[in-house]
Enzyme design. Sequence first.
Site, PDB file in Angstrom:
ATOM      1  N   GLU A  47       0.865  -1.174   0.000  1.00 42.14           N
ATOM      2  CA  GLU A  47       0.000   0.000   0.000  1.00 42.14           C
ATOM      3  C   GLU A  47       0.906   1.230   0.000  1.00 42.14           C
ATOM      4  O   GLU A  47       1.719   1.400   0.905  1.00 42.14           O
ATOM      5  CB  GLU A  47      -0.809  -0.101   1.300  1.00 42.14           C
ATOM      6  CG  GLU A  47      -1.889   0.861   1.552  1.00 42.14           C
ATOM      7  CD  GLU A  47      -2.475   0.659   2.965  1.00 42.14           C
ATOM      8  OE1 GLU A  47      -3.409   1.392   3.298  1.00 42.14           O
ATOM      9  OE2 GLU A  47      -1.996  -0.182   3.748  1.00 42.14           O
ATOM     10  N   ASP A  58      -5.049   8.797  10.641  1.00 44.59           N
ATOM     11  CA  ASP A  58      -3.746   8.244  10.974  1.00 44.59           C
ATOM     12  C   ASP A  58      -3.239   8.721  12.325  1.00 44.59           C
ATOM     13  O   ASP A  58      -3.410   9.877  12.700  1.00 44.59           O
ATOM     14  CB  ASP A  58      -2.728   8.612   9.880  1.00 44.59           C
ATOM     15  CG  ASP A  58      -2.888   7.718   8.663  1.00 44.59           C
ATOM     16  OD1 ASP A  58      -2.812   6.486   8.835  1.00 44.59           O
ATOM     17  OD2 ASP A  58      -3.125   8.249   7.560  1.00 44.59           O
TER      18      ASP A  58
END
Lengths: 255, 408
Positions: A47, A58
């Site tokens: 990814e 995140d």
Amino acid sequence: MLEKHLRTKLVDKDLLLMTHLVLGYPDFETCRKTVGEMVAAGVDLIELQIPFSEPMADGPVILRANQDALAAGARVEACLDVAAELAAGFDVPFLIMTYFNIVYRYGVERMADRLQAAGIAGAIVPDLPPEEADGYPEILRQRGLAPIYLFSPTSTDARMARIAEIGEGFVYCVARKGVTGAATTFSDDLAAYLARCRRATRLPLAVGFGVRERADVEFLRGKADIAVVGSETLRVLDTHGVSGVGAFLRGLIAA
Amino acid sequence: MDSQGYFGRFGGRFIPEVLVATFEELDRAFDELKRDPAFWQEYVDLMSTYSCRPTPITYAENLTRHLGGARIYIKREDLNHTGAHKANNVMGQGLLVRRMGKSRVIAETGAGQHGVATATMAAKFGLECTIYMGEVDVERQRPNVFWMERLGATVVPVDTGTRILKDAINEAFRDWVANMDTTHYVFGTACGPHPFPALVSYFQSIIGVEAREQMLKSTGRLPDRVYACVGGGSNAMGIFQGFMQDDVELVGVEAGGHGVETGEHAVRLAASDASLGVAQGYKTFFLQDEDGQMRETHSVAAGLDYVGVSPILSSFKESGRVRFESATDAEVVEALALTVRKEGVIPALESAHAFAGAFREASQMSNDEIILINQSGRGDKDIFTIADAFDDPKWRDFIRRKAAQYDA
Ligand SMILES: Cc1ncc(COP(=O)(O)O)c(C=O)c1O
């Protein structure tokens, strides 16, 4: 296409490994070398995150990497060039992960064309829920790209079923509430949640958020199809450098 | 799975999957509250006993004479408890939290005003409270941090990104995705994912509802123009909603910073620097670069120093219902000084943008025209920032002597 590839791989292996890196962090050259280490260690898919200034989902490790990459001058066009180069150079599927604004500003169709030309297998956009899709999954699918969607422990069964209908490739099951990078308890609750995910879709299941060590990977064997190691790989890169990443990943999956 | 919460092409709800259930719960709670005929009265009662509602309107006679044009009225949101319109939203969301049965609240804050208001509400309602605040803002708004901590809140300085309001919002979301079972995120302005723009505007509408009635009562008619400063857009939405259906010109004044041409500003609607984007959970005009990375913004007023703007105001910009202007730091400090001297009221630096925008136009208007300015907050509690903005030498000496006492 991605799903078929994964199915073929899953004939020989009962659990695949997906890793993550932030394009341009700490620089593109390190990204190239890190991918080389990942592939050599036996990683099955990778990814590639295009950095964004507001990475809402995140945690601290990936957040910093996003910021540092941007501070080092990582532009979207350069990230896409490097993604294309990696996809051409290595024989594993690559996915693009980014936040929707990056795709939106680039133009959804233009981005999809670019990813297709680059030989990318699919895309993960965590802040684009199905409600806001506005043609996005179709635009990807038309170009042979897999729009990858997420399940979370808070998703109802009915919702999972609907997400499974528009997703392709695999479903990314977020292991717990919270952002990337924090610890996850690999428990009966998680097993029950994964069983619920399994019932909701025929697509392969990837599990990420908090997968850090060999025991976590072993826990997932038989319950999921892909283990995703995100923040921990970055942590290892920061502390042990590129070669440390290879050693770490080999330790995770060695039979 | 239909999209929701759009105002024209702006708004929506761009959130990670893990938050979907929490937002659906919030949708339901907000719907119930709007449908409950007793709720609005409960809210008004709380605001009239705990804050200073209804806040008055003040006729600014001296400013009117000085500028020699339109008659100037001021809506006094500075007289709210904690000194700004932020209290309206926060107390409203406090009642919502009680109904939802959550025990903890979190909030972002820029100027510190929303943080202080939230910490105050948490103290009153017995809720645990964490406030996220950019490091830069912690530096420039220390007195507000002091009060938040005295009120029992944990203040977390945010050292990521540009270390201001938008980064505090990201951090609050990161907390929320892990703790949504116990925690409500008290969003501070009419931005963010649906239903926050509508929810915050709903509580702030109390400003406009009162102001309309008060203007009719004291002047016998509606004002010709209404001015409000625009950060995220909540005080502007609050006062504008009272005049939406009327033949009243609505003017939003944004932070011109060092001037639009310098690039150091927070002008999203009054100039063409901003472009359509999706961040922090919603679609609106953002100050961003070609790639879609958010830019740094600047304003002398921390509360206006923000990259995005209410999707509802973006839709009013597009429909033409609201006109947008900007005022520079220098104009704002001048307008603030004039207001203090002429009227003895002390607007917050944020609010002073509305004054600066209004003063520019008032003198061009005739004396049978009426304008209304929303004084969203008071400036006396921002004494450190304002003293610096005025570059006051006696204040500087005082601080030096005070610092020396700590070292002694
Ligand atoms: C006094 C005051 N006015 C205005 C604002 C700007 O916010 P909004 O545009 O949501 O009213 C702030 C924000 O902190 C504030 O403290």
